[in-house]
Design an enzyme around this catalytic site. Sequence first.
Site, PDB file in Angstrom:
ATOM      1  N   SER A  79     -27.447  23.316  34.013  1.00 38.15           N
ATOM      2  CA  SER A  79     -26.660  22.291  33.870  1.00 38.15           C
ATOM      3  C   SER A  79     -25.243  22.738  33.302  1.00 38.15           C
ATOM      4  CB  SER A  79     -27.088  21.031  33.227  1.00 38.15           C
ATOM      5  OG  SER A  79     -26.564  20.212  32.974  1.00 38.15           O
ATOM      6  N   ASP A 297     -20.406  17.817  35.725  1.00 41.06           N
ATOM      7  CA  ASP A 297     -21.192  19.082  34.876  1.00 41.06           C
ATOM      8  C   ASP A 297     -21.442  20.108  35.908  1.00 41.06           C
ATOM      9  OD1 ASP A 297     -23.411  17.993  35.923  1.00 41.06           O
ATOM     10  OD2 ASP A 297     -24.330  18.028  33.985  1.00 41.06           O
ATOM     11  N   ASP A 299     -24.335  21.185  37.132  1.00 44.85           N
ATOM     12  CA  ASP A 299     -25.127  21.050  38.274  1.00 44.85           C
ATOM     13  C   ASP A 299     -25.081  19.586  38.985  1.00 44.85           C
ATOM     14  OD1 ASP A 299     -26.135  19.556  36.215  1.00 44.85           O
ATOM     15  OD2 ASP A 299     -28.342  19.902  36.665  1.00 44.85           O
ATOM     16  N   ALA A 394     -24.009   7.507  27.484  1.00 41.67           N
ATOM     17  CA  ALA A 394     -22.646   7.857  27.119  1.00 41.67           C
ATOM     18  C   ALA A 394     -22.204   8.960  27.797  1.00 41.67           C
ATOM     19  CB  ALA A 394     -22.445   7.592  25.860  1.00 41.67           C
ATOM     20  N   ASN A 395     -22.824   9.976  27.908  1.00 45.63           N
ATOM     21  CA  ASN A 395     -22.552  11.307  28.409  1.00 45.63           C
ATOM     22  C   ASN A 395     -22.253  11.388  29.839  1.00 45.63           C
ATOM     23  OD1 ASN A 395     -25.051  11.853  29.641  1.00 45.63           O
ATOM     24  ND2 ASN A 395     -25.762  12.834  27.895  1.00 45.63           N
ATOM     25  N   ALA A 521     -33.061  13.813  15.370  1.00 46.82           N
ATOM     26  CA  ALA A 521     -33.112  15.173  15.560  1.00 46.82           C
ATOM     27  C   ALA A 521     -32.886  15.535  16.975  1.00 46.82           C
ATOM     28  CB  ALA A 521     -34.645  15.762  15.129  1.00 46.82           C
ATOM     29  N   SER A 522     -31.991  16.424  17.200  1.00 49.58           N
ATOM     30  CA  SER A 522     -31.512  16.806  18.631  1.00 49.58           C
ATOM     31  C   SER A 522     -32.697  17.453  19.390  1.00 49.58           C
ATOM     32  CB  SER A 522     -30.339  17.740  18.734  1.00 49.58           C
ATOM     33  OG  SER A 522     -30.364  18.520  19.800  1.00 49.58           O
TER      34      SER A 522
HETATM   35  C1  16G Z   1     -30.892  16.439  27.511  1.00 50.65           C
HETATM   36  C2  16G Z   1     -31.251  15.100  28.363  1.00 50.65           C
HETATM   37  C3  16G Z   1     -30.247  14.020  28.218  1.00 50.65           C
HETATM   38  C4  16G Z   1     -29.821  13.901  26.903  1.00 50.65           C
HETATM   39  C5  16G Z   1     -29.818  14.993  25.968  1.00 50.65           C
HETATM   40  C6  16G Z   1     -29.761  14.807  24.420  1.00 50.65           C
HETATM   41  C7  16G Z   1     -32.307  14.765  30.534  1.00 50.65           C
HETATM   42  C8  16G Z   1     -32.459  15.353  32.092  1.00 50.65           C
HETATM   43  N1  16G Z   1     -31.474  15.427  29.830  1.00 50.65           N
HETATM   44  O1  16G Z   1     -30.010  17.113  28.186  1.00 50.65           O
HETATM   45  O2  16G Z   1     -30.233  12.897  29.187  1.00 50.65           O
HETATM   46  O3  16G Z   1     -28.431  12.957  26.613  1.00 50.65           O
HETATM   47  O4  16G Z   1     -30.865  15.580  26.195  1.00 50.65           O
HETATM   48  O5  16G Z   1     -29.385  15.905  24.020  1.00 50.65           O
HETATM   49  O6  16G Z   1     -33.143  13.922  30.242  1.00 50.65           O
HETATM   50  P1  16G Z   1     -29.991  15.982  22.368  1.00 50.65           P
HETATM   51  O7  16G Z   1     -31.308  15.802  22.030  1.00 50.65           O
HETATM   52  O8  16G Z   1     -29.459  17.411  21.558  1.00 50.65           O
HETATM   53  O9  16G Z   1     -29.060  14.996  21.602  1.00 50.65           O
HETATM   54 MG    MG Z   2     -26.367  18.314  34.407  1.00 51.33          MG
END
Ligand code: 16G
Ligand code: MG
Length: 557
Positions: A79, A297, A299, A394-395, A521-522
């Site tokens: 991606s 993005d 992909d 939002a992304n 948490a991310s």
């Molecule tokens: C992943 C998720 C995306 C989410 C992001 C949050 C899928 C296909 N992708 O990329 O939807 O916005 O994680 O990232 O579900 P974070 O947990 O680091 O905030």
């Molecule tokens: Mg993507």
Amino acid sequence: MADSNAGIFDPDGKYEQGVLQVSKEYPRPKDGADFVYGTAGFRMKADKLPSVAMTVGILAGLRSRKLHGQTIGVMITASHNPAEDNGVKIVDPQGEMLEQEWEKYATYIANAKDQQEAQNAYMWMVKEVRIDQKKPANVIFARDTRPSGEELVRALKSGLDATGVTSVDYGILTTPQLHYLVKATNTKDTSHPYGEVSEEGYYNKMASAFKTAIEGIKPNGSVTVDCANGVGAPKLKELLKHLPSSSESGLDIRVVNDNVSNAEVLNKDCGADFVKTQQRAPAGFDGKPYERWASFDGDADRIVYYFTTEGSIFRLLDGDRIATLAANFLGELVQKSGLADKITIAVVQTAYANGSSTRYIEQTLKLRCECTSTGVKHLHHVAARSDIGVYFEANGHGTVLFSPQTLKRIHNHQPESPAQLEALTTLRALTDLINQTVGDAISDFLLVETILAHKEYTVREWLATYTDMPNKLGKQRVANRADFVTVPDSAERRLEKPAGLQERIDEIVAKYKDGRCFVRASGTEDVVRIYGEASEVFDCENMVREVGGEIERRFGP
Ligand code: 16G
Ligand code: MG
């Protein structure tokens, strides 16, 4: 039923032998950390991935056998990550993400230390999941433009071949195109085929729906699309060949950041993720004030729009803006078609959605708005419960889902006036234009262009539908991000652990007018994220800084 054999039948132990062989060929890297199938499948530096791709081949085959030979998809992409990364992700039969239960099987087999463990893992899974190995197995796969994709395809294919899986290599595709093909393949012989089973079929479906959707409408000038130097560039250009020319339609589509021959520039200072996180225009931006731009993005499953004002102020139209635009327009079409008492619309967001967008949806559009945890699968799941479910992060990742019953209603409805017929024709076209399997930058792009054309909106008018709350997304490294646990069913808006932290955040937030702040948490980075909103920019910055400081002091590394 062959189920009495489930979990044991393997013609002459052929597949078990195959697993043994192929895991010798693709040994798990010795220095590798544990592999985890997460929200984006497996994702890491590409050189660590061949053994993982091989095990994904094995797993995708098992998944197909478990589902009586329905076709499973595998996409090789990282991606918006840098070019040296790559990833592998499994797509379920209706084009949806791999069932959550199976994520742990994918993780399990990918972590087998040697060939014997791999074979054991395979045999254990066959028993545990009760897989009848006499069932056929079908997998289709594709990759994005990353150079490492070729080797990963070979590894994947050897896992498939070793376990007797019939497979089709679709070469280079966007992620949503593969999702489309999975669904099209599995619905081919049903009463509701999703579309022709080919890349060409995807363009034909999109182009013909777009033509119908803008019939008799004059689109709005020109739009430039930054394709992140990724797979979206050649694919969008391919689609353009199927659309009416700019002189016929009045819409001029220009493609930039389309260099896919130099891997180093992939996602580099461009693309939807860059634009959204940096809040600025991508490399190569030469837009005049109020010119409409969009970024995909790497992909092509995410899209954001933006423009600059006379003072070169950057204005972003992100996933929240696309969601509100789409929900508004779909609501109008349902109303004008005479279906308002039969079809309801809901919008699904995450806690990162700007509070103003939520208020606009609830108070101005008067639609139901739901909030879920971060990650496409959560939003998709909730959106699928509505007649029409519009979901966007939002992304910029999102789409619109129509329930089977709603589709039937839309297609069977008898219009009572020419005006109803007109709205209904557009609504029907949108059900084809929107890729309902997953967020799709190309499909979302055509959707937005359709709506802007119908509503005669410029980017300025689109932005003026509501005013965003000042907001800030911060992050903080901590000793252990797993210590940060959100309250169940709070859509990640409140923390349960560490004990006492939420109360402290509440105290801080209370000091700021219209303050809102949450910490989670991310799932993709070793940090906790801190999102905040308040009426004043200055307040918002202070609030997020204060919460970040508190976390650093008490839980920092
Ligand atoms: C992943 C998720 C995306 C989410 C992001 C949050 C899928 C296909 N992708 O990329 O939807 O916005 O994680 O990232 O579900 P974070 O947990 O680091 O905030
Ligand atoms: Mg993507």
